[in-house]
Design a protein around this motif. Structure first.
Motif, short mmCIF file in Angstrom:
data_model
loop_
_atom_site.label_atom_id
_atom_site.label_comp_id
_atom_site.label_asym_id
_atom_site.label_seq_id
_atom_site.Cartn_x
_atom_site.Cartn_y
_atom_site.Cartn_z
N GLY A 1 0.90 -1.29 0.11
CA GLY A 1 0.00 0.19 0.10
C GLY A 1 0.93 1.25 0.02
O GLY A 1 2.09 1.26 0.38
N CYS A 2 0.33 2.19 -0.65
CA CYS A 2 1.23 3.58 -0.71
C CYS A 2 2.00 3.81 0.27
O CYS A 2 1.69 4.27 1.26
N PRO A 3 3.38 3.80 0.44
CA PRO A 3 4.16 4.12 1.38
C PRO A 3 4.14 5.49 1.81
O PRO A 3 4.51 5.97 2.86
N LEU B 1 7.10 8.48 -5.97
CA LEU B 1 7.31 7.77 -7.34
C LEU B 1 7.84 6.30 -7.02
O LEU B 1 9.07 5.82 -7.72
N CYS B 2 7.36 5.67 -6.19
CA CYS B 2 8.13 4.25 -5.51
C CYS B 2 7.58 3.37 -6.46
O CYS B 2 8.19 2.34 -6.43
N LEU B 3 6.36 3.72 -6.97
CA LEU B 3 5.78 2.74 -8.04
C LEU B 3 5.14 1.50 -7.47
O LEU B 3 4.92 0.58 -8.24
N GLU B 4 4.89 1.49 -6.23
CA GLU B 4 4.28 0.23 -5.67
C GLU B 4 2.60 0.35 -5.97
O GLU B 4 2.32 -1.00 -6.44
N CYS B 5 2.21 1.42 -6.23
CA CYS B 5 0.75 1.27 -6.71
C CYS B 5 0.73 0.84 -8.12
O CYS B 5 -0.26 0.02 -8.43
N LEU B 6 1.72 1.02 -8.80
CA LEU B 6 1.75 0.38 -10.11
C LEU B 6 1.66 -1.21 -9.95
O LEU B 6 1.02 -1.94 -11.03
S1 SF4 Z 1 4.34 5.92 -6.60
FE1 SF4 Z 1 2.05 5.23 -5.90
S2 SF4 Z 1 2.50 4.13 -4.12
FE2 SF4 Z 1 4.28 5.22 -4.54
S3 SF4 Z 1 4.20 7.26 -3.60
FE3 SF4 Z 1 3.41 7.45 -5.48
S4 SF4 Z 1 1.25 7.21 -5.19
FE4 SF4 Z 1 2.16 6.36 -3.57
#
Ligand code: SF4
Ligand code: SF4
Ligand SMILES: [Cu+2]
Lengths: 142, 449
Positions: free
Chosen positions: B210-212, B228-233
């Motif tokens: 889940g979004c950090p 921009l950690c891309l976890e949501c992707l």
């Molecule tokens: S890339 Fe997605 S998960 Fe990561 S900080 Fe942004 S919105 Fe949250």
């Protein structure tokens, strides 16, 4: 309108500064202490023969002239001199060239050769840019 | 406004979904980060010969402010080594989700901390000691170690990345200036999100955390809060997350009005002006005062710094906005209180360009030190690839000045555009704010040229 602004900008960049007086021999006695040169700003005219005598007041310092690539090193009590012909007009940084302590990279001064129009030109360009900004927006909106 | 979804390319998308490239980059950077701390503590105390000082304040800083932030916004945050250990502590895994519940106390971040005021405070504190931090390897090492410890400690108490969101002094201004970058992460279709039951992007799933950063991607309108950690992707089951290329300054087309960010903007402008005067100016007394932490001269310097950032700059700006409200066309005159923060969005590109110009003035002049310290990282007389003894020589000296002028001119132009947009959105005339930005540009030119 855009064209007019662009041509003014070009003129601001290109208009030559007036030619200077006949060349002279100039001598500067520059003190160097952590972390400043005194005087910090030297002025000359194009064609002048410049001699800088560097006197260190604490540790070993150097003086390097940007754009001319000349330098000298002075130890405390042992002044050093450098001589060069100011063939290029403009503003050039003087930098300490010997690691002399924590703020050494920021021990700076400057040499101005000829009338210094750099600041005026830069300010004029910024002014033109600010004037041009609304034009670019209107165009985008159309 | 046009967008180009990079995630439409299956190849690129697969590369972004894989955690390996990001993990390898962050792990290498962590090794470098730890080495910076070690070299700061054990290496030579001479700043310009110390690996830590040069790697951080010349190399990293130049890459960050001249490339990463203007081009990729929070791209640095995507590979930053500081939160790595804390993430691992919480997740119990280095790569994909382990399926176990998060470790640590996992508290929610208090509401009072869900803004960047604390980041402003930490940045101010660091700025007051900057002449020492920038030049003393021991102090740089301690500051970085402190950040690492704080990130780990906070991750044990709070859920997600509390340090990044609320404390990191670097993250604060990266987030502010990321609004100017031509890269963004957004959802492709908000309707899909509205119909989505899992909200896996925020809650996490077996394929992604889940979004950090505590962000719900469907609500993202600006880059500031997305790391921009891309976890949501990775997490989204509907394939609804896109990484877009966009024009520069995408978030400033519809500027936001946040007072904490406005003050971050003043702080960054004030710091750029102050450092230009202290570090690049000819005044030896000012340099001595900034270095002599604790002395009366330093106290005076600190007081002046605080006054400029929190009194003078915001005060003059308030006047400019007030004037703009008075001069607004009567039918549009609304004079909202939010105008102040809204107008401050013009200071985002201005500040970014101030920092670019300031950095250009010393980065290339001191680039040779980078080769020196990589060849002899601890100052112990090594010479790994023959560059340890390379004589100092400033690079690009004839390009420095035109580049700095160019950056400042672009900054004034850009600020004027954003001021117009903000003025149209609020109810004030743009001219006084534009004049303010122009005046500061002249001041910065006076200091740099
Ligand atoms: S890339 Fe997605 S998960 Fe990561 S900080 Fe942004 S919105 Fe949250
Ligand atoms: S999981 Fe995907 S579809 Fe669902 S809310 Fe998040 S981004 Fe939207
Ligand atoms: Cu020196």
């Amino acid at each position: 309108m855009t064209l007019a602004l662009a041509s003014v900008a070009l003129a601001v960049i290109l208009i030559p500064a007036p030619a200077a007086a006949a060349p002279l021999e100039r001598f500067f006695r520059v003190g160097a202490g952590q972390y400043a040169f005194t005087p910090a700003s030297l002025r000359a005219n194009p064609g002048d023969t410049i001699t800088i005598e560097l006197h260190s007041t604490d540790v070993t310092h150097g003086l390097y002239v940007d754009g001319y690539d000349v330098s000298a090193e002075a130890q405390p009590g042992q002044p050093a001199a450098l001589t060069f012909i100011a063939s290029r007009a403009g503003v050039f940084r003087l930098r300490c060239s010997v690691t002399c302590g924590t703020l050494h990279p920021f021990m700076l001064g400057r040499l101005v050769v000829g009338p210094n129009w750099t600041l005026a030109r830069a300010a004029a360009l910024a002014g033109l840019a600010v004037l041009a900004a609304p034009l670019t927006l209107r165009k985008a909106a159309e | 406004m046009k967008r180009l979804a990079l995630t439409r390319s299956p190849w690129l998308k697969a590369a972004l979904k894989s955690r390996w490239p990001q993990f390898i980059a962050a792990a290498l950077l962590l090794a470098g980060f730890l080495f910076v701390i070690v070299s700061g503590l054990l290496g030579t105390p001479v700043g310009s010969r110390n690996f830590g000082i040069i790697a951080v304040w010349i190399l990293w800083w130049a890459l960050l402010i001249l490339a990463a932030v203007p081009l990729a916004g929070r791209g640095w945050c995507a590979v930053c080594p500081i939160p790595l250990a804390g993430d691992w502590l919480q997740r119990g895994a280095l790569l994909g989700p382990s399926g176990r519940p998060p470790r640590g106390l996992n508290r929610r971040l208090p509401k009072a901390l869900r803004n960047i005021w604390l980041q402003n405070g930490v940045f101010t504190l660091m700025a007051l000691f900057s002449a020492v931090i920038l030049t003393n390897p021991r102090v740089t090492a301690l500051a970085l170690a402190g950040m690492l410890a704080a990130a780990i400690g906070l991750s044990a108490v709070y859920e997600r990345r509390a340090f990044c969101r609320a404390v990191c002094p670097v993250g604060g201004f990266i987030g502010l200036y990321a609004q100017a970058a031509p890269l963004e992460l957004r959802v492709a279709d908000t309707a899909v999100c509205a119909a989505c039951a899992s909200k896996a992007c925020y809650n996490g799933s077996e394929s992604g955390y889940g979004c950090p950063w505590g962000v719900f991607p469907a609500g993202l309108a600006r880059n500031s809060t997305c790391g921009l950690c891309l976890e949501c992707l990775r997490a989204c089951p509907k394939d609804n997350i896109a990484l877009n290329l966009r024009p520069f300054g995408g978030d400033l087309e519809k500027p936001a009005a946040r007072l904490d960010e406005a003050f971050k903007a003043f702080l960054m402008l004030g710091a750029a002006l102050a450092y230009a005067a202290i570090l690049l100016g000819p005044w030896g007394g000012l340099k001595a005062a900034a270095l002599a932490v604790g002395s009366p001269a330093w106290l005076a310097y600190a007081a002046a710094f605080l006054f400029i950032c929190f009194g003078l700059l915001p005060g003059l700006f308030w006047l400019a906005v007030r004037l703009g409200q008075v001069f607004a066309a009567p039918r549009r005159r609304t004079a909202r209180r939010s105008d102040f923060a809204l107008a401050a969005s013009a200071l985002v590109p201005l500040g970014l360009m101030f920092w670019a110009a300031f950095s250009l003035s010393f980065v290339f002049a001191n680039a040779v030190y980078v080769l020196n310290v990589f060849s002899d990282p601890l100052g112990w007389g090594w010479d790994l690839f023959g560059a340890a003894g390379l004589a100092w020589q400033p690079l690009l000296t004839s390009w420095g000045l035109p580049l700095q002028i160019g950056a400042l001119v672009v900054g004034a132009f850009w600020a004027a555009r954003v001021a117009r947009r903000a003025a149209a959105q609020g109810g004030f005339h743009a001219l006084p704010v534009t004049g303010y930005a122009f005046g500061l540009t002249l001041a910065m030119m006076g200091l740099l040229l």
